[in-house]
Motif scaffolding. Structure first.
Motif, PDB file in Angstrom:
ATOM      1  N   LEU A 107     -69.279  14.163  15.697  1.00  0.00           N
ATOM      2  CA  LEU A 107     -70.492  14.959  15.812  1.00  0.00           C
ATOM      3  C   LEU A 107     -70.495  15.753  17.116  1.00  0.00           C
ATOM      4  CD1 LEU A 107     -73.210  15.758  14.679  1.00  0.00           C
ATOM      5  CD2 LEU A 107     -74.208  13.715  15.728  1.00  0.00           C
ATOM      6  N   GLU A 108     -70.040  15.143  18.201  1.00  0.00           N
ATOM      7  CA  GLU A 108     -69.985  15.848  19.486  1.00  0.00           C
ATOM      8  C   GLU A 108     -69.020  17.029  19.407  1.00  0.00           C
ATOM      9  OE1 GLU A 108     -68.633  14.839  24.062  1.00  0.00           O
ATOM     10  OE2 GLU A 108     -69.633  13.277  22.881  1.00  0.00           O
ATOM     11  N   GLN A 109     -67.910  16.855  18.715  1.00  0.00           N
ATOM     12  CA  GLN A 109     -66.955  17.956  18.550  1.00  0.00           C
ATOM     13  C   GLN A 109     -67.583  19.103  17.770  1.00  0.00           C
ATOM     14  OE1 GLN A 109     -63.642  17.536  15.755  1.00  0.00           O
ATOM     15  NE2 GLN A 109     -62.240  18.153  17.397  1.00  0.00           N
ATOM     16  N   ALA A 110     -68.319  18.772  16.702  1.00  0.00           N
ATOM     17  CA  ALA A 110     -68.973  19.816  15.896  1.00  0.00           C
ATOM     18  C   ALA A 110     -70.010  20.579  16.714  1.00  0.00           C
ATOM     19  CB  ALA A 110     -69.622  19.184  14.670  1.00  0.00           C
ATOM     20  N   LEU A 111     -70.797  19.867  17.505  1.00  0.00           N
ATOM     21  CA  LEU A 111     -71.808  20.516  18.338  1.00  0.00           C
ATOM     22  C   LEU A 111     -71.162  21.391  19.402  1.00  0.00           C
ATOM     23  CD1 LEU A 111     -74.181  17.453  18.755  1.00  0.00           C
ATOM     24  CD2 LEU A 111     -74.744  19.579  17.570  1.00  0.00           C
ATOM     25  N   LEU A 112     -70.053  20.929  19.962  1.00  0.00           N
ATOM     26  CA  LEU A 112     -69.357  21.710  20.986  1.00  0.00           C
ATOM     27  C   LEU A 112     -68.805  23.004  20.393  1.00  0.00           C
ATOM     28  CD1 LEU A 112     -66.990  20.249  23.685  1.00  0.00           C
ATOM     29  CD2 LEU A 112     -66.414  22.359  22.539  1.00  0.00           C
ATOM     30  N   LEU A 113     -68.223  22.896  19.204  1.00  0.00           N
ATOM     31  CA  LEU A 113     -67.686  24.105  18.571  1.00  0.00           C
ATOM     32  C   LEU A 113     -68.788  25.120  18.304  1.00  0.00           C
ATOM     33  CD1 LEU A 113     -65.145  22.496  16.064  1.00  0.00           C
ATOM     34  CD2 LEU A 113     -64.621  23.772  18.157  1.00  0.00           C
ATOM     35  N   ARG A 114     -69.952  24.651  17.907  1.00  0.00           N
ATOM     36  CA  ARG A 114     -71.081  25.568  17.688  1.00  0.00           C
ATOM     37  C   ARG A 114     -71.492  26.256  18.984  1.00  0.00           C
ATOM     38  NH1 ARG A 114     -74.395  24.987  13.061  1.00  0.00           N
ATOM     39  NH2 ARG A 114     -76.270  25.322  14.292  1.00  0.00           N
ATOM     40  N   ARG A 115     -71.453  25.517  20.082  1.00  0.00           N
ATOM     41  CA  ARG A 115     -71.817  26.111  21.372  1.00  0.00           C
ATOM     42  C   ARG A 115     -70.793  27.138  21.820  1.00  0.00           C
ATOM     43  NH1 ARG A 115     -75.924  22.988  23.589  1.00  0.00           N
ATOM     44  NH2 ARG A 115     -75.700  23.866  25.684  1.00  0.00           N
ATOM     45  N   GLN A 116     -69.553  27.003  21.340  1.00  0.00           N
ATOM     46  CA  GLN A 116     -68.517  27.980  21.659  1.00  0.00           C
ATOM     47  C   GLN A 116     -68.461  29.123  20.643  1.00  0.00           C
ATOM     48  OE1 GLN A 116     -64.955  25.481  22.009  1.00  0.00           O
ATOM     49  NE2 GLN A 116     -65.097  25.630  24.246  1.00  0.00           N
ATOM     50  N   GLY A 117     -69.426  29.157  19.735  1.00  0.00           N
ATOM     51  CA  GLY A 117     -69.489  30.233  18.757  1.00  0.00           C
ATOM     52  C   GLY A 117     -68.592  30.045  17.557  1.00  0.00           C
ATOM     53  N   GLN A 118     -68.069  28.830  17.356  1.00  0.00           N
ATOM     54  CA  GLN A 118     -67.210  28.556  16.213  1.00  0.00           C
ATOM     55  C   GLN A 118     -67.985  27.786  15.154  1.00  0.00           C
ATOM     56  OE1 GLN A 118     -63.217  27.093  17.318  1.00  0.00           O
ATOM     57  NE2 GLN A 118     -63.816  27.360  19.456  1.00  0.00           N
ATOM     58  N   THR A 119     -67.523  27.879  13.922  1.00  0.00           N
ATOM     59  CA  THR A 119     -68.173  27.176  12.816  1.00  0.00           C
ATOM     60  C   THR A 119     -67.325  25.992  12.403  1.00  0.00           C
ATOM     61  OG1 THR A 119     -69.102  29.257  12.014  1.00  0.00           O
ATOM     62  CG2 THR A 119     -69.082  27.391  10.478  1.00  0.00           C
TER      63      THR A 119
END
Length: 473
Positions: A107-119
């Motif tokens: 979940l932390e990886q998914a949230l981080l990717l969203r913060r970097q503009g990735q889906t």
């Protein structure tokens, strides 16, 4: 007594045959148990990756409070990207090992990717998190699929969303990022969390560097004094009147066979049943179990030692010498500072040559992941008080002087350090523990005070314990 009157014609001073046989059997069992334990330790997870990731998370949280050179010094050039790589490495390592990655990491990886503009790949993530019964799966569904699911938790009322956030571990980026995603415009405590993270980051990065510098200076000063012949002469190394056979029975029979093998088998089930009857829940259950089992482990060896020393001036032979306490504290702190750079250097070299072999002490992970004050008090009492007092009594109080009478002071220090290191049953920590044991043995030899060794050991464990609590809280 003449030879004819001695039982079985045994030579005067020779140990009874039953005692020799018991020592040999105990030694053989101990070697087998220790070898098996060291090999098994490689399959245990290492807390090293967890510690590194926690420090990176603190750097990400503290970054808004930093600027200029201080930012690069404490947080690095791009802490968010560094954290992303660390998460990917941990998750891939678990998958390659045939294990399911930690849901919090996914979940932390998914949230981080969203913060970097990735889906993030939502379908793969949700499949790996499970059917949605866990807080992580429900949150992932809320964050990644609100447009496809009208009844998604993202569209629930604020109290419902807050309930999902509260189910996550306290503190850290996972809870903050989840709060910011699910409750936009709500004060998620980002500024306060950032200030707290900065204090935590300073305590786990700057303070250890200062201690290393002080320790290096103290070590160089000691070496200079000894080279110039100006160091204080070591007192005569005294110890209890035990034979080498007694030492084997104490360590192999008492510490290993009775303490490490029989005690958990006999006391463990009784303790588990009692805690279940009393309805003690986790994590306090683990805290009570750790301190109770360690007290039980101590009982057998200390009883054997007391029987061996009966009528021999036990306390004088062990040389605790607590008075004056300030002398013990000063010597213990000096020993801690001097051994710290050496253990750090050996640990760093091992990491460069061997990588992370795993096999950390399970207590480290319990302390790191516990947010329960009574449980932490149990862990701390065991690590800072019980373990130093017991282990120094056995290894530096009894074993070292006995070995020194046969092998000399240097041989006694090295043998006691080697047994001390192996007894912790962690192949990955073997070399650092060996260096720590040599430092403790040197202090026992140079000061003539076992009390100083107990305090040095306690300070070392307190430093480790505090670092874990700061990173995990």
């Amino acid at each position: 007594m003449t030879a004819a009157n001695r039982p079985s014609g045994r030579p005067e001073g020779a140990a009874p045959s039953w005692k020799v046989a018991l020592a040999l059997v105990s030694l053989a069992l101990s070697l087998l148990l220790w070898l098996n334990g060291l090999i098994d330790s490689l399959s245990r997870p290492s807390v090293g990756n967890d510690l590194n990731r926690r420090q990176l998370e603190l750097a990400v949280l503290a970054e808004p409070q930093l600027s200029g050179p201080l930012r690069n010094l404490l947080a690095g050039h791009n802490p968010l990207e560094t954290l992303r790589k660390a998460l990917a490495e941990e998750i891939n390592h678990a998958r390659e090992g045939g294990q399911s990655p930690d849901p919090d990491l996914l979940l932390e990886q998914a949230l981080l990717l969203r913060r970097q503009g990735q889906t993030p790949a939502s379908d793969a993530l949700l499949a790996e998190l499970g059917s949605g019964s866990s807080p992580q799966a429900t949150l992932a569904q809320a964050l990644l699929e609100p447009e496809r699911k009208p009844d998604s938790p993202a569209n629930q009322t604020l109290p419902g969303r807050q309930g999902l956030i509260d189910a996550l571990p306290q503190g850290g980026v996972l809870r903050l990022w989840s709060c910011e995603e699910l409750t936009p415009g709500t004060d998620c405590g980002a500024s306060g969390g950032s200030r707290r993270a900065l204090l935590q980051l300073v305590s786990v990065s700057v303070l250890p560097v200062l201690l290393l510098l002080l320790g290096s200076a103290a070590l160089l000063r000691e070496l200079w004094l000894r080279w110039r012949g100006r160091a204080a002469e070591a007192p005569a190394l005294q110890g209890p009147q035990l034979s080498g056979l007694d030492a084997v029975l104490l360590i192999a029979g008492g510490f290993v066979v009775i303490g490490e093998l029989l005690t958990p088998l006999l006391v463990g089930p009784l303790l588990t049943g009692l805690l279940q009857q009393l309805a003690v829940t986790s994590p306090l259950r683990e805290g009570i179990s750790v301190v109770s089992l360690y007290l039980a482990l101590m009982a057998g060896p200390l009883l054997i030692l007391a029987l061996m020393l009966r009528g021999k001036g036990a306390m004088a032979g062990l040389q605790f010498r607590w008075n004056p306490l300030t002398t013990n504290l000063r010597q213990g702190l000096k020993g801690l500072l001097m051994v710290l750079p050496l253990v750090s250097l050996v640990g760093w070299l091992q990491g460069q040559l061997w990588g992370d072999p795993g096999g950390s002490n399970p207590l480290l992970e319990l302390v790191l992941n516990s947010h329960n004050v009574p449980a932490l008090a149990c862990f701390g009492f065991t690590a800072i008080v019980l373990a130093p007092l017991f282990e120094e009594t056995i290894f530096r109080g009894a074993l070292l002087p006995v070995a020194a009478r046969k092998l000399g002071a240097t041989g006694g220090v090295l043998l006691s350090a080697a047994v001390f290191a192996v007894a912790h049953l962690s192949l990955g920590e073997l070399l650092p523990l060996l260096v720590l044991g040599i430092g403790l043995g040197w202090l026992r030899w140079s000061s003539g005070r076992l009390g100083s060794c107990v305090l040095m050991h306690g300070l070392w464990n307190a430093l480790t314990f505090t670092n874990l609590v700061v990173l995990g809280w």
